[in-house]
Design a protein around this motif. Structure first.
Motif, PDB file in Angstrom:
ATOM      1  N   VAL A  87       0.800  -1.228   0.000  1.00  0.00           N
ATOM      2  CA  VAL A  87       0.000   0.000   0.000  1.00  0.00           C
ATOM      3  C   VAL A  87       0.830   1.275   0.000  1.00  0.00           C
ATOM      4  N   VAL A  88       2.138   1.156   0.216  1.00  0.00           N
ATOM      5  CA  VAL A  88       3.015   2.333   0.127  1.00  0.00           C
ATOM      6  C   VAL A  88       4.184   2.000  -0.780  1.00  0.00           C
ATOM      7  N   ASP A  89       4.711   3.024  -1.405  1.00  0.00           N
ATOM      8  CA  ASP A  89       5.852   2.844  -2.288  1.00  0.00           C
ATOM      9  C   ASP A  89       7.119   3.251  -1.537  1.00  0.00           C
ATOM     10  N   ALA A  90       7.492   2.417  -0.576  1.00  0.00           N
ATOM     11  CA  ALA A  90       8.690   2.683   0.229  1.00  0.00           C
ATOM     12  C   ALA A  90       9.674   1.549   0.008  1.00  0.00           C
ATOM     13  N   PRO A  91      10.970   1.862   0.021  1.00  0.00           N
ATOM     14  CA  PRO A  91      11.968   0.799  -0.118  1.00  0.00           C
ATOM     15  C   PRO A  91      11.840  -0.226   1.017  1.00  0.00           C
ATOM     16  N   ARG A  92      12.178  -1.445   0.700  1.00  0.00           N
ATOM     17  CA  ARG A  92      12.085  -2.533   1.682  1.00  0.00           C
ATOM     18  C   ARG A  92      12.925  -2.246   2.935  1.00  0.00           C
TER      19      ARG A  92
END
Length: 139
Positions: A87-92
């Motif tokens: 649901v978010v476009d954040a790096p792992r």
């Protein structure tokens, strides 16, 4: 299956169902408040006197056995890395940083009982840590 094993399995299933329901609530709503909702969700579970003994046992198991560590790692990876990552476009790496914040507070507050974390209100902790968690999610 023994009675104790059935009880443990039922407890694990209930905990998983509880966690899934609270997680669904946490990811609903504005993304700019997701860090606050996720962190509050985690603390609320630990504040529940019916859940805390089971959660403490999971932490103890993770600290003393490879199987326990794998189980807890899988839980946090699934809930706070994989599912939040949907649901978010954040790096792992940032999603793993969310886990470090949550687990760190859990360890200091509920296991080590380090002050002032141990006696701070949930709202105080959310006010302190949620902005950092949100920054990880916004990256």
């Amino acid at each position: 299956m023994s009675g104790a094993t059935e009880t443990a399995n039922a407890g694990a299933e209930n905990l998983a169902a509880y966690a899934n329901a609270r997680f669904q609530e946490a990811i609903a709503g504005p993304r700019e408040q997701l860090g606050e909702r996720l962190f509050r969700m985690s603390l609320t579970a630990w504040e529940n006197p019916e859940l805390r003994p089971t959660l403490l046992e999971k932490i103890r198991s993770a600290a003393t056995s490879d199987a326990g560590a794998a189980q807890l790692r899988d839980h946090f990876s699934s809930m706070l890395v994989d599912r939040v990552g949907e649901v978010v476009d954040a790096p792992r790496l940032n999603l793993n940083a969310v886990v470090t914040q949550v687990v760190g507070v859990i360890m200091l507050r509920y296991v080590m009982r380090m002050e002032p974390l141990a006696s701070a209100s949930v709202d105080e902790l959310v006010d302190t840590f949620a902005p950092t968690i949100q920054r990880y999610l916004d990256a």
